[in-house]
Enzyme design. Structure first.
Site, PDB file in Angstrom:
ATOM      1  N   LYS A   9     -10.936   0.640  14.760  1.00 37.50           N
ATOM      2  CA  LYS A   9      -9.853  -0.100  15.412  1.00 37.50           C
ATOM      3  C   LYS A   9      -9.842  -1.593  15.109  1.00 37.50           C
ATOM      4  O   LYS A   9      -8.785  -2.171  14.819  1.00 37.50           O
ATOM      5  CB  LYS A   9      -9.892   0.133  16.919  1.00 37.50           C
ATOM      6  CG  LYS A   9      -9.530   1.554  17.260  1.00 37.50           C
ATOM      7  CD  LYS A   9      -9.896   1.901  18.675  1.00 37.50           C
ATOM      8  CE  LYS A   9     -10.166   3.383  18.772  1.00 37.50           C
ATOM      9  NZ  LYS A   9     -11.377   3.822  18.038  1.00 37.50           N
ATOM     10  N   THR A  47       2.234 -20.279 -17.466  1.00 35.18           N
ATOM     11  CA  THR A  47       1.178 -19.287 -17.681  1.00 35.18           C
ATOM     12  C   THR A  47      -0.090 -20.126 -17.799  1.00 35.18           C
ATOM     13  O   THR A  47      -0.039 -21.268 -18.287  1.00 35.18           O
ATOM     14  CB  THR A  47       1.381 -18.465 -18.972  1.00 35.18           C
ATOM     15  OG1 THR A  47       1.368 -19.353 -20.085  1.00 35.18           O
ATOM     16  CG2 THR A  47       2.700 -17.693 -18.959  1.00 35.18           C
ATOM     17  N   HIS A  48      -1.186 -19.584 -17.331  1.00 34.87           N
ATOM     18  CA  HIS A  48      -2.459 -20.337 -17.308  1.00 34.87           C
ATOM     19  C   HIS A  48      -2.311 -21.655 -16.544  1.00 34.87           C
ATOM     20  O   HIS A  48      -3.031 -22.608 -16.802  1.00 34.87           O
ATOM     21  CB  HIS A  48      -2.979 -20.633 -18.723  1.00 34.87           C
ATOM     22  CG  HIS A  48      -2.971 -19.456 -19.640  1.00 34.87           C
ATOM     23  ND1 HIS A  48      -4.064 -18.646 -19.846  1.00 34.87           N
ATOM     24  CD2 HIS A  48      -1.967 -18.919 -20.401  1.00 34.87           C
ATOM     25  CE1 HIS A  48      -3.749 -17.677 -20.702  1.00 34.87           C
ATOM     26  NE2 HIS A  48      -2.481 -17.815 -21.044  1.00 34.87           N
ATOM     27  N   GLU A  85      -1.751 -23.047   3.422  1.00 31.66           N
ATOM     28  CA  GLU A  85      -3.188 -22.884   3.185  1.00 31.66           C
ATOM     29  C   GLU A  85      -3.738 -21.671   3.924  1.00 31.66           C
ATOM     30  O   GLU A  85      -4.558 -20.912   3.406  1.00 31.66           O
ATOM     31  CB  GLU A  85      -3.952 -24.129   3.645  1.00 31.66           C
ATOM     32  CG  GLU A  85      -3.663 -25.350   2.786  1.00 31.66           C
ATOM     33  CD  GLU A  85      -4.250 -26.595   3.424  1.00 31.66           C
ATOM     34  OE1 GLU A  85      -5.344 -27.014   3.018  1.00 31.66           O
ATOM     35  OE2 GLU A  85      -3.620 -27.155   4.346  1.00 31.66           O
ATOM     36  N   ASN A  93      -0.200 -32.339   5.808  1.00 30.81           N
ATOM     37  CA  ASN A  93      -0.961 -31.228   5.226  1.00 30.81           C
ATOM     38  C   ASN A  93      -0.236 -29.887   5.365  1.00 30.81           C
ATOM     39  O   ASN A  93       0.287 -29.586   6.430  1.00 30.81           O
ATOM     40  CB  ASN A  93      -2.337 -31.131   5.886  1.00 30.81           C
ATOM     41  CG  ASN A  93      -3.156 -32.394   5.678  1.00 30.81           C
ATOM     42  OD1 ASN A  93      -3.062 -33.034   4.627  1.00 30.81           O
ATOM     43  ND2 ASN A  93      -3.933 -32.759   6.675  1.00 30.81           N
ATOM     44  N   LYS A 127      -1.222 -38.785   5.704  1.00 28.58           N
ATOM     45  CA  LYS A 127      -1.313 -37.381   5.281  1.00 28.58           C
ATOM     46  C   LYS A 127      -0.284 -36.465   5.949  1.00 28.58           C
ATOM     47  O   LYS A 127       0.072 -36.631   7.094  1.00 28.58           O
ATOM     48  CB  LYS A 127      -2.708 -36.812   5.569  1.00 28.58           C
ATOM     49  CG  LYS A 127      -3.824 -37.412   4.777  1.00 28.58           C
ATOM     50  CD  LYS A 127      -3.790 -37.070   3.293  1.00 28.58           C
ATOM     51  CE  LYS A 127      -3.960 -35.587   2.994  1.00 28.58           C
ATOM     52  NZ  LYS A 127      -5.316 -35.127   3.322  1.00 28.58           N
ATOM     53  N   GLN A 175     -15.456   4.958  15.657  1.00 24.81           N
ATOM     54  CA  GLN A 175     -14.977   4.007  16.660  1.00 24.81           C
ATOM     55  C   GLN A 175     -14.759   2.612  16.031  1.00 24.81           C
ATOM     56  O   GLN A 175     -14.041   1.788  16.565  1.00 24.81           O
ATOM     57  CB  GLN A 175     -15.989   3.922  17.807  1.00 24.81           C
ATOM     58  CG  GLN A 175     -15.610   2.956  18.898  1.00 24.81           C
ATOM     59  CD  GLN A 175     -16.459   3.163  20.152  1.00 24.81           C
ATOM     60  OE1 GLN A 175     -16.207   4.086  20.921  1.00 24.81           O
ATOM     61  NE2 GLN A 175     -17.449   2.318  20.335  1.00 24.81           N
ATOM     62  N   SER A 214     -16.089   0.533  24.093  1.00 26.53           N
ATOM     63  CA  SER A 214     -15.075   0.008  23.169  1.00 26.53           C
ATOM     64  C   SER A 214     -13.826  -0.444  23.925  1.00 26.53           C
ATOM     65  O   SER A 214     -12.808  -0.770  23.313  1.00 26.53           O
ATOM     66  CB  SER A 214     -14.711   1.075  22.138  1.00 26.53           C
ATOM     67  OG  SER A 214     -14.247   2.243  22.789  1.00 26.53           O
ATOM     68  N   ASN A 255     -11.885  13.185  20.945  1.00 22.54           N
ATOM     69  CA  ASN A 255     -11.825  13.105  19.481  1.00 22.54           C
ATOM     70  C   ASN A 255     -10.405  13.276  18.939  1.00 22.54           C
ATOM     71  O   ASN A 255      -9.985  12.554  18.034  1.00 22.54           O
ATOM     72  CB  ASN A 255     -12.750  14.153  18.851  1.00 22.54           C
ATOM     73  CG  ASN A 255     -14.208  13.900  19.204  1.00 22.54           C
ATOM     74  OD1 ASN A 255     -14.528  12.879  19.811  1.00 22.54           O
ATOM     75  ND2 ASN A 255     -15.078  14.827  18.848  1.00 22.54           N
ATOM     76  N   SER A 264      -3.328 -35.884   9.488  1.00 31.68           N
ATOM     77  CA  SER A 264      -4.785 -36.021   9.434  1.00 31.68           C
ATOM     78  C   SER A 264      -5.241 -36.861  10.616  1.00 31.68           C
ATOM     79  O   SER A 264      -4.533 -37.770  11.057  1.00 31.68           O
ATOM     80  CB  SER A 264      -5.175 -36.694   8.124  1.00 31.68           C
ATOM     81  OG  SER A 264      -6.384 -37.390   8.266  1.00 31.68           O
ATOM     82  N   TYR A 291     -16.045  14.321  13.698  1.00 33.49           N
ATOM     83  CA  TYR A 291     -16.091  13.038  14.395  1.00 33.49           C
ATOM     84  C   TYR A 291     -17.531  12.525  14.452  1.00 33.49           C
ATOM     85  O   TYR A 291     -18.467  13.263  14.754  1.00 33.49           O
ATOM     86  CB  TYR A 291     -15.536  13.153  15.828  1.00 33.49           C
ATOM     87  CG  TYR A 291     -15.577  11.812  16.556  1.00 33.49           C
ATOM     88  CD1 TYR A 291     -14.551  10.882  16.389  1.00 33.49           C
ATOM     89  CD2 TYR A 291     -16.665  11.459  17.345  1.00 33.49           C
ATOM     90  CE1 TYR A 291     -14.614   9.643  17.013  1.00 33.49           C
ATOM     91  CE2 TYR A 291     -16.724  10.217  17.974  1.00 33.49           C
ATOM     92  CZ  TYR A 291     -15.694   9.316  17.796  1.00 33.49           C
ATOM     93  OH  TYR A 291     -15.750   8.082  18.390  1.00 33.49           O
TER      94      TYR A 291
HETATM   95  N1  ARG Z   1     -14.012   5.383  21.985  1.00 33.54           N
HETATM   96  C1  ARG Z   1     -14.118   6.486  21.090  1.00 33.54           C
HETATM   97  C2  ARG Z   1     -13.544   6.071  19.719  1.00 33.54           C
HETATM   98  O1  ARG Z   1     -12.869   5.133  19.670  1.00 33.54           O
HETATM   99  C3  ARG Z   1     -13.354   7.655  21.584  1.00 33.54           C
HETATM  100  C4  ARG Z   1     -13.851   8.975  21.079  1.00 33.54           C
HETATM  101  C5  ARG Z   1     -15.182   9.310  21.648  1.00 33.54           C
HETATM  102  N2  ARG Z   1     -15.603  10.588  21.239  1.00 33.54           N
HETATM  103  C6  ARG Z   1     -16.885  11.003  21.432  1.00 33.54           C
HETATM  104  N3  ARG Z   1     -17.158  12.165  21.016  1.00 33.54           N
HETATM  105  N4  ARG Z   1     -17.771  10.231  21.978  1.00 33.54           N
HETATM  106  O2  ARG Z   1     -13.821   6.690  18.711  1.00 33.54           O
END
Ligand code: ARG
Length: 460
Positions: free
Chosen positions: A325, A155-156, A290, A285, A283, A322, A23, A110, A277, A317
């Site tokens: 994010k 309205t509408h 938008e 735009n 044009k 993961q 990740s 974790n 355009s 966990y």
């Molecule tokens: N990259 C992991 C995450 O974003 C970190 C935690 C990993 N924990 C584990 N027990 N493998 O969640």
């Protein structure tokens, strides 16, 4: 350094697992928070006597070097770096030697990852709050400049009654005030330190979660270690706050698309915020408007997607987490872009007063005022409604001038002529919160006060 679990597992992992599992590309941007968390953790380890002061100093120096390397771009990530936590621990160990191997004492990725993410979310909520306020200020400024400019209220999407442009603009500013409040409320639930929960059950070592919580500036510390590492409510909430804010931005965007069309012609968007355009030379735009309308789609997708990831997850966990994010980062990134562009566009927009009042000042828009005139004279409202409705119908069916029909009708005295003066429709609105001149003046004061309160809430 091999994998973090080389003591337990023998073989190398497959490329497919690595490609799926890593990740780093996503969580790299948590490096500052990760380093802050490690500093607090290591200082605590020294204070409670779990590591020697000299080892602590070596680790802290190494963390500082790693931070400088990442921010200057000289940090060399290695193929084995699974995520930002492993990358930093590897580098710290390279720099600090054996001392580095003590950094992770009493901690798990974790509790580490969710500490980082909470710190990142707190900072991002603050930044978002400021951007929301900038857009509010821009709307309020335009509302102040708008004076008595009228436009049709809809309205509408059918013309209903004339309203002040200032009233219309402030309606959006109030919606943003609620977004602001939601940001602050979400902030308070995010402001809880999970550090010290370990993998899931705490530690047999005398670590001190309260100490790390305080040094990281959190207002609260987790009460249940299982909840601490598995709770991602703050992520879901932060995405929701962004999604609803996005909905508001999309509604502003849609109106500006409509208003800048040839058919409405209510606004002129500054060239800086429009595109031409590639084929049609005439044009202009309204791309910013938008995209403000469109970008909300992905944030709503982020919310639905992430709630689906959370749904049914057993404690505590799970690697599924993961996936928190990307949707979180994307939601903040998207709204920051949109808010900045929309605010700039609104600051430089020109309202076409003539077109607006021409659209607003139509005799039929006075229909409700005429009915209310009859109510003043004692007629039940339903009867008055039917009478005016009848006159509108005759005017349309027989192609007769509505104003003339009203003036000829016995139910109305000569004073009714005043009702057809367009500015009077606004002046007759006397109720609090209405589009009446006085009510809007009061409203302007109220929203300025609200802004002051908002400012005091973020500068805490
Ligand atoms: N990259 C992991 C995450 O974003 C970190 C935690 C990993 N924990 C584990 N027990 N493998 O969640």
């Amino acid at each position: 350094m091999g994998t973090l679990w080389e003591g337990r597992l023998s073989g190398a992992t497959t490329d497919a697992l690595k490609a799926l599992n890593d990740s780093l590309e996503i969580d790299k941007r948590l490096y500052r928070e990760d380093i802050l968390g490690s500093i607090a953790h290591v200082e605590m380890l020294v204070t409670v006597g779990l590591i020697e002061e000299s080892d602590g100093a070596l680790i802290l120096d190494a963390l500082k070097i790693a931070e400088e390397e990442i921010s200057s771009g000289s940090f060399v990530f290695q193929a084995e770096d699974e995520d930002i936590h492993t990358a930093l621990e590897r580098r710290v160990t390279e720099i600090a030697g054996v001392a580095g191997a003590r950094m992770h004492t009493g901690r798990s990725r974790n509790d580490q990852v969710v500490t980082d993410l909470r710190l990142w979310t707190l900072k991002s909520l603050d930044e978002l709050a400021l951007l929301v306020m900038s857009l509010q200020k821009s709307l309020i400024e335009q509302a102040k400049k708008a004076g008595e400019t009228r436009l049709p209220g809809y309205t509408h999407l059918q013309q209903a009654q004339p309203v002040l442009l200032s009233h219309h603009l402030l309606a959006h500013a109030w919606a943003l005030s609620r977004d602001f409040e939601r940001i602050i409320e979400t902030r308070s639930r995010t402001d809880v330190s999970p550090l010290g929960a370990g993998a899931l059950a705490g530690s047999s070592l005398p670590i001190d979660p309260l100490m790390t919580s305080e040094s990281l500036g959190f207002s609260e510390t987790f009460k249940n270690s299982l909840d601490a590492v598995s709770d991602r409510d703050f992520v879901a909430e932060a995405i929701f706050v962004n999604a609803l804010l996005g909905v508001h931005l999309s509604r502003i965007g849609e109106e500006l698309v409509l208003w800048s069309s040839e058919e409405f012609g209510f606004v002129d968007i500054d060239d800086e915020y429009t595109t031409g355009s590639s084929m049609l030379p005439q044009k202009k735009n309204p791309d910013v408007a938008e995209l403000a309308r469109a970008k909300t789609g992905r944030i709503i997708g982020n919310l639905a997607g992430f709630l689906t990831v959370l749904k049914g997850l057993p404690l505590t966990y799970n690697k599924d987490l993961q996936e928190d994010k990307e949707p979180l980062f994307d939601s903040f990134d998207t709204n920051s872009l949109v808010l900045t562009a929309l605010t700039g566009m609104l600051n430089s927009i020109t309202f076409n007063e003539e077109k607006m009042s021409a659209a607003a000042d139509k005799p039929f828009s006075m229909a409700i005022d005429l009915a209310e005139y009859l109510v003043h004279k004692g007629m039940p409202f339903r009867e008055a409604h039917a009478l005016i409705g009848g006159l509108v119908k005759t005017s349309i069916d027989d192609k007769k001038d509505f104003e003339k029909l009203v003036l000829e009708n016995d139910n109305f005295g000569p004073e009714i002529e005043d009702f057809f003066k367009p500015e009077m429709a606004i002046r007759r609105r006397i109720t609090p919160g209405s589009t009446g001149l006085e009510a809007v003046e009061v409203q302007k004061e109220l929203i300025e006060k609200r802004l002051e309160t908002q400012t005091s809430m973020i500068s805490r």
